[in-house]
Scaffold this motif. Structure first.
Motif, PDB file in Angstrom:
ATOM      1  N   ASN A   1     -10.373  21.725   1.636  1.00  0.00           N
ATOM      2  CA  ASN A   1     -10.021  23.152   1.700  1.00  0.00           C
ATOM      3  C   ASN A   1      -9.518  23.572   3.084  1.00  0.00           C
ATOM      4  O   ASN A   1      -9.231  24.743   3.305  1.00  0.00           O
ATOM      5  CB  ASN A   1     -11.232  24.012   1.344  1.00  0.00           C
TER       6      ASN A   1
ATOM      7  N   THR B   1     -17.466  30.763   3.707  1.00  0.00           N
ATOM      8  CA  THR B   1     -16.893  31.036   5.024  1.00  0.00           C
ATOM      9  C   THR B   1     -16.955  32.526   5.345  1.00  0.00           C
ATOM     10  O   THR B   1     -16.557  33.363   4.542  1.00  0.00           O
ATOM     11  CB  THR B   1     -15.427  30.562   5.078  1.00  0.00           C
TER      12      THR B   1
ATOM     13  N   ASP C   1      -9.724  28.247   5.823  1.00  0.00           N
ATOM     14  CA  ASP C   1     -10.404  27.865   4.576  1.00  0.00           C
ATOM     15  C   ASP C   1      -9.628  28.418   3.392  1.00  0.00           C
ATOM     16  O   ASP C   1      -9.484  29.638   3.257  1.00  0.00           O
ATOM     17  CB  ASP C   1     -11.830  28.414   4.591  1.00  0.00           C
ATOM     18  N   THR C   2      -9.135  27.522   2.549  1.00  0.00           N
ATOM     19  CA  THR C   2      -8.350  27.968   1.387  1.00  0.00           C
ATOM     20  C   THR C   2      -9.210  28.457   0.238  1.00  0.00           C
ATOM     21  O   THR C   2      -8.703  29.089  -0.691  1.00  0.00           O
ATOM     22  CB  THR C   2      -7.455  26.820   0.872  1.00  0.00           C
ATOM     23  N   ASN C   3     -10.506  28.160   0.280  1.00  0.00           N
ATOM     24  CA  ASN C   3     -11.400  28.575  -0.813  1.00  0.00           C
ATOM     25  C   ASN C   3     -12.767  28.968  -0.234  1.00  0.00           C
ATOM     26  O   ASN C   3     -13.751  28.243  -0.387  1.00  0.00           O
ATOM     27  CB  ASN C   3     -11.546  27.444  -1.825  1.00  0.00           C
ATOM     28  N   PRO C   4     -12.844  30.102   0.444  1.00  0.00           N
ATOM     29  CA  PRO C   4     -14.096  30.502   1.098  1.00  0.00           C
ATOM     30  C   PRO C   4     -15.255  30.744   0.141  1.00  0.00           C
ATOM     31  O   PRO C   4     -16.411  30.729   0.555  1.00  0.00           O
ATOM     32  CB  PRO C   4     -13.706  31.796   1.833  1.00  0.00           C
ATOM     33  N   SER C   5     -14.970  30.950  -1.147  1.00  0.00           N
ATOM     34  CA  SER C   5     -16.062  31.176  -2.108  1.00  0.00           C
ATOM     35  C   SER C   5     -16.932  29.940  -2.284  1.00  0.00           C
ATOM     36  O   SER C   5     -18.092  30.037  -2.685  1.00  0.00           O
ATOM     37  CB  SER C   5     -15.498  31.608  -3.458  1.00  0.00           C
ATOM     38  N   VAL C   6     -16.373  28.777  -1.979  1.00  0.00           N
ATOM     39  CA  VAL C   6     -17.115  27.526  -2.110  1.00  0.00           C
ATOM     40  C   VAL C   6     -17.959  27.262  -0.872  1.00  0.00           C
ATOM     41  O   VAL C   6     -19.132  26.884  -0.960  1.00  0.00           O
ATOM     42  CB  VAL C   6     -16.151  26.341  -2.358  1.00  0.00           C
ATOM     43  N   SER C   7     -17.366  27.463   0.292  1.00  0.00           N
ATOM     44  CA  SER C   7     -18.054  27.149   1.549  1.00  0.00           C
ATOM     45  C   SER C   7     -18.768  28.354   2.145  1.00  0.00           C
ATOM     46  O   SER C   7     -19.416  28.233   3.186  1.00  0.00           O
ATOM     47  CB  SER C   7     -17.055  26.606   2.567  1.00  0.00           C
TER      48      SER C   7
END
Length: 234
Positions: A43, A91, A83-89
């Motif tokens: 990501n 962020t 971060d291209t997908n902050p919902s996962v990490s």
């Protein structure tokens, strides 16, 4: 030429200075950065800047097979990790305190707890819970013999020195707690004209007025004498 470069690595939740090898591939670099930033390598979007204040990137490190040195990085440049997908990490959420549930207590609940600073002070009699000493106790009643117009003599710290005058005021004041006695001295040895801090309690000539505690004077038929000041007066 050194095979190591010093870069500032910046992500939404981290900021650090890192020594990175120039021959490391971008793919391997992302794996290392995942441990630093918490952003999954898949990501990550890596951008190179001259400084943190720059808004335009010098390069986007998009080819995972290229080595870091391919992008001409120099010491103390900035490597931003997006971060291209902050919902996962998650962020940015780790530093956003607005999303944190706050632990709140009512004053009554706080007072009942035994693991607080308040409870500690109560147990150890500290601050406002400390026992009052004799010095902290103030007069709250006017002695029956102290009447307006009565002659009096004020206590002096110098042996043989007497301060005499007439009682002009007796009661509470705004400048201090407890009861104070306002006296008009026979001589200009006072500290005011019957007023303190802009509040008037009685009237007399300047430097003839003084305020003392009830225990600092005696009422009686005292003749006029030349007197002096002392530190027990207000």
């Amino acid at each position: 030429m050194s095979g190591v470069v010093r870069l500032f690595v910046v992500s939404p939740d981290t900021h650090s200075e890192r020594r990175l090898e120039l021959h490391v591939t971008i793919e391997k670099l992302k794996d290392k950065l995942e441990l630093i930033t918490g952003i999954p390598s898949t990501n990550q979007v890596l951008s190179l800047y001259n400084s943190e204040s720059d808004s335009e990137a010098l390069a986007t490190l998009s080819d995972d097979n290229k080595q870091l040195g391919f992008y001409g990085v120099r010491d103390y440049q900035v490597l931003r990790v997006g971060d291209t997908n902050p919902s996962v990490s998650f962020t940015g959420q780790m530093t956003d305190v607005s999303q944190v549930d706050k632990f709140e207590l009512t004053p009554e609940e706080y007072a009942r707890r035994q693991d607080t600073v308040l409870a500690y002070k109560q147990r150890h009699q500290m601050g406002r819970f400390a026992p009052k000493t004799e010095e902290s106790v103030v007069d709250d009643e006017i002695p029956a013999d102290i009447m307006i117009g009565a002659r009096c003599e004020v206590e002096s710290t110098e042996p043989g020195l007497k301060k005499r005058g007439v009682v002009r005021f007796a009661g509470p004041t705004k400048f201090s707690q407890g009861v104070w006695i306002g006296i008009e001295y026979d001589e200009p040895i006072g500290k005011n004209d019957g007023s303190v801090q802009g509040e008037r309690y009685f009237s007399c000539r300047p430097n003839y007025g003084v305020f003392v505690r009830p225990d600092k004077l005696k009422v009686g038929d005292y003749p006029t004498e030349d007197l002096d000041l002392d530190d027990e007066e207000m």
